[in-house]
Design a protein around this motif. Structure first.
Motif, PDB file in Angstrom:
ATOM      1  N   THR A 207      37.742  41.677  41.699  1.00 10.69           N
ATOM      2  CA  THR A 207      38.780  40.648  41.832  1.00 10.69           C
ATOM      3  C   THR A 207      39.548  40.521  40.526  1.00 10.69           C
ATOM      4  O   THR A 207      38.952  40.417  39.452  1.00 10.69           O
ATOM      5  CB  THR A 207      38.152  39.284  42.188  1.00 10.69           C
ATOM      6  N   VAL A 208      40.846  40.515  40.669  1.00  9.47           N
ATOM      7  CA  VAL A 208      41.719  40.253  39.525  1.00  9.47           C
ATOM      8  C   VAL A 208      42.470  38.973  39.841  1.00  9.47           C
ATOM      9  O   VAL A 208      43.070  38.860  40.918  1.00  9.47           O
ATOM     10  CB  VAL A 208      42.731  41.398  39.310  1.00  9.47           C
ATOM     11  N   ALA A 209      42.394  37.991  38.941  1.00 11.78           N
ATOM     12  CA  ALA A 209      43.013  36.700  39.225  1.00 11.78           C
ATOM     13  C   ALA A 209      43.802  36.227  38.018  1.00 11.78           C
ATOM     14  O   ALA A 209      43.435  36.502  36.870  1.00 11.78           O
ATOM     15  CB  ALA A 209      41.937  35.676  39.587  1.00 11.78           C
ATOM     16  N   ALA A 210      44.875  35.526  38.291  1.00 11.22           N
ATOM     17  CA  ALA A 210      45.698  34.959  37.220  1.00 11.22           C
ATOM     18  C   ALA A 210      46.149  33.577  37.642  1.00 11.22           C
ATOM     19  O   ALA A 210      46.346  33.310  38.836  1.00 11.22           O
ATOM     20  CB  ALA A 210      46.896  35.851  36.934  1.00 11.22           C
TER      21      ALA A 210
ATOM     22  N   VAL B 174      43.256  34.114  33.071  1.00 12.45           N
ATOM     23  CA  VAL B 174      43.069  35.371  33.798  1.00 12.45           C
ATOM     24  C   VAL B 174      41.569  35.602  33.996  1.00 12.45           C
ATOM     25  O   VAL B 174      40.744  35.121  33.210  1.00 12.45           O
ATOM     26  CB  VAL B 174      43.692  36.591  33.077  1.00 12.45           C
ATOM     27  N   ARG B 175      41.244  36.309  35.041  1.00 11.27           N
ATOM     28  CA  ARG B 175      39.832  36.615  35.320  1.00 11.27           C
ATOM     29  C   ARG B 175      39.732  37.989  35.966  1.00 11.27           C
ATOM     30  O   ARG B 175      40.560  38.366  36.797  1.00 11.27           O
ATOM     31  CB  ARG B 175      39.254  35.565  36.273  1.00 11.27           C
TER      32      ARG B 175
ATOM     33  N   THR C  74      36.780  36.513  31.415  1.00 12.43           N
ATOM     34  CA  THR C  74      37.837  35.515  31.635  1.00 12.43           C
ATOM     35  C   THR C  74      38.542  35.192  30.326  1.00 12.43           C
ATOM     36  O   THR C  74      38.007  35.402  29.230  1.00 12.43           O
ATOM     37  CB  THR C  74      37.281  34.182  32.185  1.00 12.43           C
ATOM     38  N   GLN C  75      39.713  34.677  30.491  1.00 11.03           N
ATOM     39  CA  GLN C  75      40.420  34.088  29.350  1.00 11.03           C
ATOM     40  C   GLN C  75      41.156  32.876  29.887  1.00 11.03           C
ATOM     41  O   GLN C  75      41.762  32.944  30.959  1.00 11.03           O
ATOM     42  CB  GLN C  75      41.424  35.084  28.774  1.00 11.03           C
ATOM     43  N   ARG C  76      41.050  31.767  29.211  1.00 14.23           N
ATOM     44  CA  ARG C  76      41.793  30.597  29.666  1.00 14.23           C
ATOM     45  C   ARG C  76      42.340  29.844  28.461  1.00 14.23           C
ATOM     46  O   ARG C  76      41.738  29.848  27.375  1.00 14.23           O
ATOM     47  CB  ARG C  76      40.943  29.702  30.559  1.00 14.23           C
TER      48      ARG C  76
END
Lengths: 287, 710
Positions: free
Chosen positions: B171-174, B184-185, B202-204
């Motif tokens: 899974t790629v999530a933004a 982003v994950r 992750t980065q948030r």
């Protein structure tokens, strides 16, 4: 006959009109020990039902052949005698019936609607029901859909080609549902997949209902099933009807059944209703 | 149909033996290779029999909450406060007391404690865990030290992550929104015949409270940027043996506000910035000895490092401007005056220029020709833990279950700033919990946790719970439990040393002559006198949990007495660590869930807590009335609408009232799945969150996210 089974309704066939003599019965299939016990119990049931104790005859000389299991059923169809199959796979029974055999059958599979009602009784808060089928059992979704709609249940159906996709699709399905209704389908629910299915469902806190006694023994919550003793009663009713009216009922799920609950799993899921007798009465009343 | 006597007799006589062995298929059970997978069920405790109040936040609730950060999920727990108290630093506390209090509750992730006892805190920002990887969260409301040991004080948050075998996609999530939200994950799950692994990065980032107001004369700065890496793997060694590993880490950068205590005599040139790093490795071996007996051995190690850097100029106390005279605050004479004043900061500042020794030193500095006394300050903290635990779960009988075990732990806390070095703590523990079901409706839970460590000595936390289950699915419980909150290394061993870094060379090279000592320190120092005892809590509870049809309800009436509290300020400028205070909570709370329709889920929580405390700061975060309301509507295939409302009256006299609205769409496109999500968080109150400086420019925060799974 149930209104939600159009196929069965269309296929209703009278094997004969009027009363039929059932003085000679043949029982084929199963192990010898099983057959012996089955025959004895059936005779007793028939006598109790007012029928003179029928003689056990060779299949070709019998008035009615009772065939235990798929193999015996398919062989019995060549005998040119009326055949009542017991513990017969639904697909095999319907195939023979639609081909015009002088036969009927009670399926080996538990009635999926009854299984769903069992799930409702045990988990009244469960409104989203997970269902996985293979190509051979895709009919179950169609069978359950009207009942689910009537009961405001959401049937979340995943169709798989075989059990190879279970490991990927089961974790995807379970978060969307409150419980998994496991159906009789050897492609999906077998010794090879039980561990995967039960452990995945435990992890996600999603109970599994069905598909049979062995699965309950393995770790699913509960199932309804027709034991040999249940099938004796079911067969006796059919034979008595046959003797009285001269016809066999159309192939259907057996409506004489037992319940099997796994007490450990029932407790683990905090199931609020666990009196098996009351549960059985509730399910029987709704049939 | 007439039934003859003979026929009836025949049935009676024949049927029992004839049908007894009519198993179909014949001999199926004997020949079957069907495995028995009963250990989880046998050893699992139904919620009606749990000796305490439990809130379970499952994936359905997590998804419906629309939460972006882990701590926000805790708003669904009755009696729990979960807000960003310190700009970008969350406080999560059950029956909270002080505003920045994360020291009185234990937090576990997959059985690993993320409570850091060196400085008694839980760094919520730095827990390397994506919300999408959480299977469920079980929150024990009330002390549970009998099962979890020290620091399971007001409650326990037990986070269970998704099993790697249940994550089958990549899974790629933004996510992006106002207030600088940029997340982003990437999650990847792999499985093989005998195992599986899940990996998430992750980065948030966000801007924190963004009202752009001034705090102590400086612009508010509380943005954050956090990167995490988390993995969980499993390998089935045999039918009965499983080896799991967990590894991960985080890196965060937080903007921090100016230090109020320094503002009397400094001028910031660069506001504080906090950099944190954490990493852990955990191994767990589980063996199903039988379907009634389970053994688990777990070992983990974790370390964290925190560094807060700031640049400032110490002001000349005479002119009030930058100059070499500012160095007087770092002089030996100022320290001597401070000690002579009994470490009274205000008295020392007031008498600074009048003291002859200090005045002489000031003259030396002022006439030295040295540049302004500008320098850096660094607050460093390093913490490490190694833990080994063995836990044995044994169903002795269908009515008797025993959970017992032992653990040893080594902890190390290092800080030049707070501890002037390194302090270690060794502990060992033994625990046992016996669950008895002597009569069908009666369950008795008897447990205790014995623990010894170098700082706190020996503590024993017992619990007795009596649970009456009048019917399946209903449980009434009466619980008495005790727990302790361990004195941390800082409270026990504090020895603060505020030392300047990056001094101008002219001052650094002549420190002995200009400041009176070669390793200059700020005149303020604090040292713990030790001798503190663990904080104690005694809780009594009457509770009910029940399921009625589509309803599920839990009610808890409680009386909690917190004693020997270390309530006063414990920081480098004021250090008043004493077991002097107490807090009493009493009240009730309830949670109610209703699956009212196949597409609708409604959940309500409410809490009323009456608090009596010996000091006001211990009452700051407790809301007398609080609650939440959540509605989830699975509109149609793939569509989800959910909304949640949270209310707390009040946190530090400020009302907290917020609602969240979420619309999501999940769409299968061939083998891939696309998920789009829009979330709005709206505040109904103009009040700040806990403190005046915690304000947003807009009443609404929103973000949009997209996730592609394949």
């Amino acid at each position: 006959m149930r209104a939600d089974r159009p196929l069965v309704a269309i296929l209703l066939l009278c094997l004969a009109q009027g009363a039929a003599a059932v003085s000679r019965l043949a029982v084929v299939g199963g192990t010898e020990e099983f057959r012996t016990h089955f025959t004895s119990a059936l005779s007793a049931q028939l006598v109790a039902g007012g029928l003179p104790a029928p003689a056990i005859a060779a299949p070709r000389r019998s008035d009615l052949v009772l065939a235990l299991g798929d193999e015996a059923f398919q062989e019995a169809l060549h005998l040119n005698r009326p055949v009542l199959g017991l513990f017969i796979s639904r697909n095999i029974a319907l195939e023979a019936f639609t081909a015009g055999c002088a036969c009927s059958a009670f399926f080996s599979e538990a009635d999926p609607v009854r299984q769903l009602r069992l799930a409702q009784a045990l988990f009244p808060a469960a409104r989203r029901i997970g269902l996985i089928t293979s190509p051979e059992t895709s009919w179950v979704a169609g069978l359950l859909a009207p009942y689910a709609e009537r009961e405001s249940l959401l049937l979340v159906h995943t169709a798989l080609a075989d059990s190879n996709a279970l490991a990927r699709e089961l974790p995807r399905l379970l978060p969307q549902v409150d419980l998994l209704l496991a159906i009789s389908d050897e492609r999906l629910y077998s010794e090879a997949t039980a561990r995967l299915i039960l452990l995945t469902s435990y992890r996600q806190n999603k109970p599994v209902i069905g598909p049979d006694e062995l699965f309950v023994q393995a770790g699913s919550v509960a199932t309804s099933y027709s034991s040999g003793a249940d099938m004796v009663k079911q067969a006796a009713r059919a034979v008595l009807d046959f003797a009285e009216r001269g016809w066999l009922p159309p192939p259907d799920f057996a409506n004489v059944f037992s319940l099997r609950l796994n007490s450990h799993v029932v407790r683990a899921y905090d199931v609020p209703m666990v009196d098996p007798d009351a549960l059985q009465r509730q399910l029987e009343a709704g049939q | 149909m007439r039934r003859s006597l003979l026929a009836t007799l025949a049935v009676t006589l024949v049927s029992p033996w004839a049908t007894a062995d009519l198993r179909w298929p014949p001999a199926a059970a004997e020949l079957s290779d069907m495995p028995v997978v009963l250990t989880p069920a046998r050893l699992r405790q139904p919620q009606t029999e749990v000796p305490g109040s439990v809130t379970v936040i499952d994936r359905a609730l997590i998804e419906a909450s629309g939460a972006r950060e882990l701590y926000q999920l805790m708003r669904l727990v009755p009696g729990m406060a979960a807000v960003n108290v310190d700009g970008n630093v969350p406080t999560v506390a059950y029956h909270p007391t002080q505003a920045r209090d994360t020291r009185r509750m234990l937090v576990l992730v997959d059985g690993r404690s993320v409570y850091q006892p060196g400085f008694a805190r839980v760094l919520w920002n730095d827990i390397p865990l994506a919300i999408a990887d959480i299977e469920r969260i079980e929150i024990s409301r009330g002390p549970n030290a009998a099962a979890y040991g020290a620091n399971a004080y007001t409650g326990i948050i037990n986070i269970i992550t998704r099993h790697p075998a249940d994550v089958t996609d990549t899974t790629v999530a933004a996510r992006a929104g106002n207030n600088g939200v940029r997340d982003v994950r990437l999650t990847d799950g792999r499985r093989w015949h005998s195992g599986a692994i899940r990996l998430t990065a992750t980065q948030r980032a966000d801007d924190g409270y963004d009202a752009r107001q001034s705090v102590f004369g400086y612009p508010q700065r509380d943005s954050k940027r956090i990167e995490t890496l988390d993995s969980r793997g499993i390998q089935h060694l045999s039918e009965r043996d499983t080896l799991e590993f967990f590894a991960g880490g985080s890196r965060s950068t937080l903007q921090r506000p100016a230090n109020e205590a320094l503002l009397d005599f400094v001028d910031y040139t660069e506001l504080p910035r906090e950099d944190n790093q954490a990493a852990f490795l955990q191994l767990r071996w589980s063996r199903e000895i039988s379907d009634r007996h389970h053994l688990r051995v777990q070992a983990y190690g974790q370390r964290s490092r925190s560094m807060t850097r700031q640049q400032l100029c110490t002001l000349d106390p005479v002119t009030g401007t930058r100059g070499p005279g500012g160095g007087i605050f770092y002089s030996r004479e100022a320290r001597e005056l401070y000690e002579a004043n009994g470490r009274d900061l205000a008295a020392t500042l007031a008498g600074l220029t009048a003291d002859p020794g200090v005045a002489g030193r000031y003259m030396v500095l002022a006439s030295s020709g040295a540049p302004a006394f500008c320098h850096g300050l660094r607050q460093d903290i390093r913490e490490q833990r190694a833990d080994l635990e063995i836990e044995d779960t044994l169903a002795l009988h269908d009515r008797v279950r025993l959970v017992s075990g032992a653990s040893i732990r080594h902890e190390r806390a290092s800080s030049q700033f707070f501890l002037r070095g390194t302090h270690e703590n060794h502990s060992h523990a033994l625990f046992a919990n016996l669950e008895l079901n002597p009569l069908d409706p009666l369950h008795i839970n008897l447990g205790g946790f014995y623990q010894h460590d170098d700082i706190n000595g020996t503590a024993f936390s017992p619990r007795l719970a009596i649970i009456w289950t009048p019917a399946p699915g209903h449980g009434v419980r009466l619980v008495r439990s005790e727990a302790v909150r361990s004195v941390d290394a800082y409270e026990d061993q504090a020895d603060t040393r505020v030392y300047p870094t990056r001094l101008p060379a002219a001052i650094r090279d002549n420190a002995a002559s200009l400041l009176g000592w070669s390793s200059p320190e700020l005149f303020v120092t604090q040292r713990s006198e030790g001798g503190l005892e663990p904080e104690r809590i005694l809780a009594r509870e009457l509770g009910y949990f029940g399921r009625i049809g589509q309803f599920e309800i839990d009610v808890r009436f409680f009386n909690e007495s917190l004693t020997r509290l270390i309530s006063r300020a414990v920081n480098p400028f004021v250090f008043e660590a004493r077991n002097a205070d107490r807090v009493d909570h009493r009240g009730w709370e309830a949670q109610w869930g209703w699956r009212l329709h196949r597409s609708h889920l409604l959940r309500v929580t409410a809490a009323r807590v009456l608090t009596d405390a010996s000091v006001r700061t211990e009452r700051r975060m407790i809301a007398r009335n609080s609650g939440s309301l959540l509605w989830r509507f699975d509109v149609a295939d793939g569509w989800l609408l959910s909304t949640a409302y949270y209310l707390a009256k009040d946190y530090n006299d400020f009302r907290y009232e917020q609602a969240t609205l979420q619309l999501a769409r999940r769409q299968r496109i061939g083998p891939t799945e696309l998920e789009l999500r829009a979330v709005i968080e709206h505040r109904f109150s103009d009040h700040p969150v806990v403190f005046q400086e915690n304000r947003h420019r807009d009443r609404s925060l929103y973000w949009l996210s997209a996730a592609l799974s394949f």
